[in-house]
Design a protein around this motif. Structure first.
Motif, PDB file in Angstrom:
ATOM      1  N   LEU A   1       0.828  -1.203   0.000  1.00  0.00           N
ATOM      2  CA  LEU A   1       0.000   0.000   0.000  1.00  0.00           C
ATOM      3  C   LEU A   1       0.865   1.258   0.000  1.00  0.00           C
ATOM      4  O   LEU A   1       0.568   2.234  -0.707  1.00  0.00           O
ATOM      5  CB  LEU A   1      -0.918  -0.013   1.224  1.00  0.00           C
ATOM      6  CG  LEU A   1      -2.099   0.958   1.214  1.00  0.00           C
ATOM      7  CD1 LEU A   1      -3.000   0.688   0.019  1.00  0.00           C
ATOM      8  CD2 LEU A   1      -2.887   0.838   2.511  1.00  0.00           C
ATOM      9  N   PHE A   2       1.948   1.221   0.757  1.00  0.00           N
ATOM     10  CA  PHE A   2       2.862   2.369   0.800  1.00  0.00           C
ATOM     11  C   PHE A   2       3.488   2.615  -0.569  1.00  0.00           C
ATOM     12  O   PHE A   2       3.554   3.758  -1.043  1.00  0.00           O
ATOM     13  CB  PHE A   2       3.950   2.127   1.846  1.00  0.00           C
ATOM     14  CG  PHE A   2       5.010   3.193   1.874  1.00  0.00           C
ATOM     15  CD1 PHE A   2       4.765   4.419   2.467  1.00  0.00           C
ATOM     16  CD2 PHE A   2       6.252   2.967   1.291  1.00  0.00           C
ATOM     17  CE1 PHE A   2       5.742   5.413   2.487  1.00  0.00           C
ATOM     18  CE2 PHE A   2       7.230   3.949   1.302  1.00  0.00           C
ATOM     19  CZ  PHE A   2       6.975   5.175   1.899  1.00  0.00           C
ATOM     20  N   VAL A   3       3.949   1.536  -1.217  1.00  0.00           N
ATOM     21  CA  VAL A   3       4.555   1.674  -2.548  1.00  0.00           C
ATOM     22  C   VAL A   3       3.539   2.230  -3.538  1.00  0.00           C
ATOM     23  O   VAL A   3       3.851   3.119  -4.348  1.00  0.00           O
ATOM     24  CB  VAL A   3       5.100   0.315  -3.035  1.00  0.00           C
ATOM     25  CG1 VAL A   3       5.503   0.391  -4.509  1.00  0.00           C
ATOM     26  CG2 VAL A   3       6.296  -0.107  -2.195  1.00  0.00           C
ATOM     27  N   ALA A   4       2.306   1.722  -3.473  1.00  0.00           N
ATOM     28  CA  ALA A   4       1.270   2.182  -4.400  1.00  0.00           C
ATOM     29  C   ALA A   4       0.972   3.667  -4.207  1.00  0.00           C
ATOM     30  O   ALA A   4       0.897   4.432  -5.178  1.00  0.00           O
ATOM     31  CB  ALA A   4       0.003   1.352  -4.211  1.00  0.00           C
ATOM     32  N   LEU A   5       0.814   4.084  -2.960  1.00  0.00           N
ATOM     33  CA  LEU A   5       0.495   5.489  -2.688  1.00  0.00           C
ATOM     34  C   LEU A   5       1.668   6.407  -3.028  1.00  0.00           C
ATOM     35  O   LEU A   5       1.478   7.491  -3.597  1.00  0.00           O
ATOM     36  CB  LEU A   5       0.105   5.653  -1.217  1.00  0.00           C
ATOM     37  CG  LEU A   5      -1.228   5.020  -0.799  1.00  0.00           C
ATOM     38  CD1 LEU A   5      -1.410   5.112   0.711  1.00  0.00           C
ATOM     39  CD2 LEU A   5      -2.392   5.687  -1.514  1.00  0.00           C
ATOM     40  N   LEU A   6       2.877   5.964  -2.688  1.00  0.00           N
ATOM     41  CA  LEU A   6       4.056   6.788  -2.957  1.00  0.00           C
ATOM     42  C   LEU A   6       4.268   6.977  -4.452  1.00  0.00           C
ATOM     43  O   LEU A   6       4.465   8.109  -4.929  1.00  0.00           O
ATOM     44  CB  LEU A   6       5.289   6.144  -2.324  1.00  0.00           C
ATOM     45  CG  LEU A   6       6.626   6.861  -2.583  1.00  0.00           C
ATOM     46  CD1 LEU A   6       6.606   8.254  -1.971  1.00  0.00           C
ATOM     47  CD2 LEU A   6       7.788   6.043  -2.026  1.00  0.00           C
ATOM     48  N   THR A   7       4.225   5.886  -5.200  1.00  0.00           N
ATOM     49  CA  THR A   7       4.462   5.994  -6.642  1.00  0.00           C
ATOM     50  C   THR A   7       3.351   6.778  -7.329  1.00  0.00           C
ATOM     51  O   THR A   7       3.613   7.556  -8.253  1.00  0.00           O
ATOM     52  CB  THR A   7       4.581   4.597  -7.276  1.00  0.00           C
ATOM     53  OG1 THR A   7       3.436   3.799  -6.914  1.00  0.00           O
ATOM     54  CG2 THR A   7       5.842   3.895  -6.811  1.00  0.00           C
ATOM     55  N   LEU A   8       2.106   6.597  -6.871  1.00  0.00           N
ATOM     56  CA  LEU A   8       1.013   7.367  -7.465  1.00  0.00           C
ATOM     57  C   LEU A   8       1.194   8.858  -7.183  1.00  0.00           C
ATOM     58  O   LEU A   8       0.998   9.699  -8.073  1.00  0.00           O
ATOM     59  CB  LEU A   8      -0.328   6.879  -6.919  1.00  0.00           C
ATOM     60  CG  LEU A   8      -1.572   7.573  -7.495  1.00  0.00           C
ATOM     61  CD1 LEU A   8      -1.643   7.380  -9.008  1.00  0.00           C
ATOM     62  CD2 LEU A   8      -2.835   7.046  -6.831  1.00  0.00           C
ATOM     63  N   GLY A   9       1.579   9.183  -5.961  1.00  0.00           N
ATOM     64  CA  GLY A   9       1.819  10.586  -5.630  1.00  0.00           C
ATOM     65  C   GLY A   9       2.942  11.183  -6.458  1.00  0.00           C
ATOM     66  O   GLY A   9       2.840  12.323  -6.946  1.00  0.00           O
ATOM     67  N   LEU A  10       4.017  10.426  -6.648  1.00  0.00           N
ATOM     68  CA  LEU A  10       5.143  10.918  -7.451  1.00  0.00           C
ATOM     69  C   LEU A  10       4.758  11.060  -8.920  1.00  0.00           C
ATOM     70  O   LEU A  10       5.207  11.993  -9.599  1.00  0.00           O
ATOM     71  CB  LEU A  10       6.333   9.971  -7.305  1.00  0.00           C
ATOM     72  CG  LEU A  10       7.007   9.963  -5.921  1.00  0.00           C
ATOM     73  CD1 LEU A  10       8.075   8.882  -5.857  1.00  0.00           C
ATOM     74  CD2 LEU A  10       7.605  11.331  -5.613  1.00  0.00           C
ATOM     75  N   LEU A  11       3.929  10.149  -9.409  1.00  0.00           N
ATOM     76  CA  LEU A  11       3.470  10.251 -10.799  1.00  0.00           C
ATOM     77  C   LEU A  11       2.607  11.492 -11.004  1.00  0.00           C
ATOM     78  O   LEU A  11       2.714  12.178 -12.027  1.00  0.00           O
ATOM     79  CB  LEU A  11       2.690   8.991 -11.184  1.00  0.00           C
ATOM     80  CG  LEU A  11       3.531   7.739 -11.437  1.00  0.00           C
ATOM     81  CD1 LEU A  11       2.648   6.505 -11.502  1.00  0.00           C
ATOM     82  CD2 LEU A  11       4.340   7.890 -12.724  1.00  0.00           C
TER      83      LEU A  11
END
Length: 255
Positions: free
Chosen positions: A76-86
């Motif tokens: 979940l952390f990876v998903a949220l972090l990468t989405l935020g960076l995108l």
């Protein structure tokens, strides 16, 4: 000019890495929801994370264990972090072409929609995963129930495929309470009890799921329906899915 070109190339590479990580996290979540029998209870335990994060985390660890909770939190952390960076990358790239910018925006919107779909439909996804899992166990289910279809026990005893059992009610038993539950689906599921109704249907109560799920064999003219078990326990039909060879995966509403 060359420096600008290099900057764009670095941005593209960074975007590809972020998209790859995000899609891996998303695919992992979908696979997990489909094949982990404890996924539903884990998500439900985390349902109050926004209002009571510590209480929610403690409840989740108690329900599904620390390992599952840690891995889920990591994905979940990876998903949220990468989405935020995108999203940040999308709005920072002011010099990108209009068509590329639009494609990026549409991709982000699509990904958010898919995540929303997963958050709403994870229970249905888990149900279909369970159906597929049980469909691969038909030979084993047949081996367990065939002797019972031929000769339903009239008293306590033991059958090779299911081990020792107690038969209830006394005199005209319709349920076998198993004392050593046989396992299914690579030990993820086990059979707690076996019911037989007046039409000859054989119903196997499954342990290891978060619901009142049964694997049921029905002869011609019979189908899954609400019933009162041999121990006077009511089961109200919620849904069923055909597996083949007369078998169905059936879910009853939990009390």
């Amino acid at each position: 000019m060359e420096r600008e070109h290099q900057s764009r190339e670095v941005s593209r590479r960074r975007g590809r890495v972020l998209w790859s990580l995000h899609l891996i996290a998303m695919a992992s979540m979908f696979a997990w929801a489909s094949f982990d029998l404890r996924f539903e209870s884990m998500v439900q335990s985390l349902g109050t994370a926004l209002t009571s994060p510590l209480t929610s985390l403690q409840a989740t660890v108690a329900t599904v264990g620390l390992a599952r909770t840690a891995v889920f939190s990591g994905f979940l952390f990876v998903a949220l972090l990468t989405l935020g960076l995108l999203i940040a990358e999308r709005f920072r790239s002011t010099r990108a072409s209009h068509s590329r910018s639009l494609r990026s925006l549409m991709a982000i919107v699509s990904v958010v929609a898919i995540w929303c779909s997963l958050s709403v439909n994870y229970s249905a996804l888990a149900w279909q995963g369970n159906r597929i899992r049980m469909a691969t166990q038909l030979d084993e289910l047949e081996a367990i129930t065939e002797p019972l279809r031929q000769d339903w026990p009239q008293r306590d005893g033991e059958v090779a495929q299911i081990g020792p059992f107690m038969a209830y009610p006394f005199g005209r038993p319709s349920v076998l309470v198993l004392l050593a539950s046989p396992t299914l689906a690579n030990d993820h599921l086990s059979i707690a009890a076996i019911e037989r109704n007046h039409q000859g249907a054989i119903k196997l109560q499954l342990n290891g799921t978060d619901h009142d799920d049964w694997a049921e064999w029905h002869p011609a003219g019979s189908q899954p329906e609400s019933f009162v078990g041999g121990l006077s326990d009511p089961h109200e039909l919620e849904s069923s899915a055909r597996l083949g060879q007369g078998w169905s995966l059936v879910r009853y509403r939990s009390e």
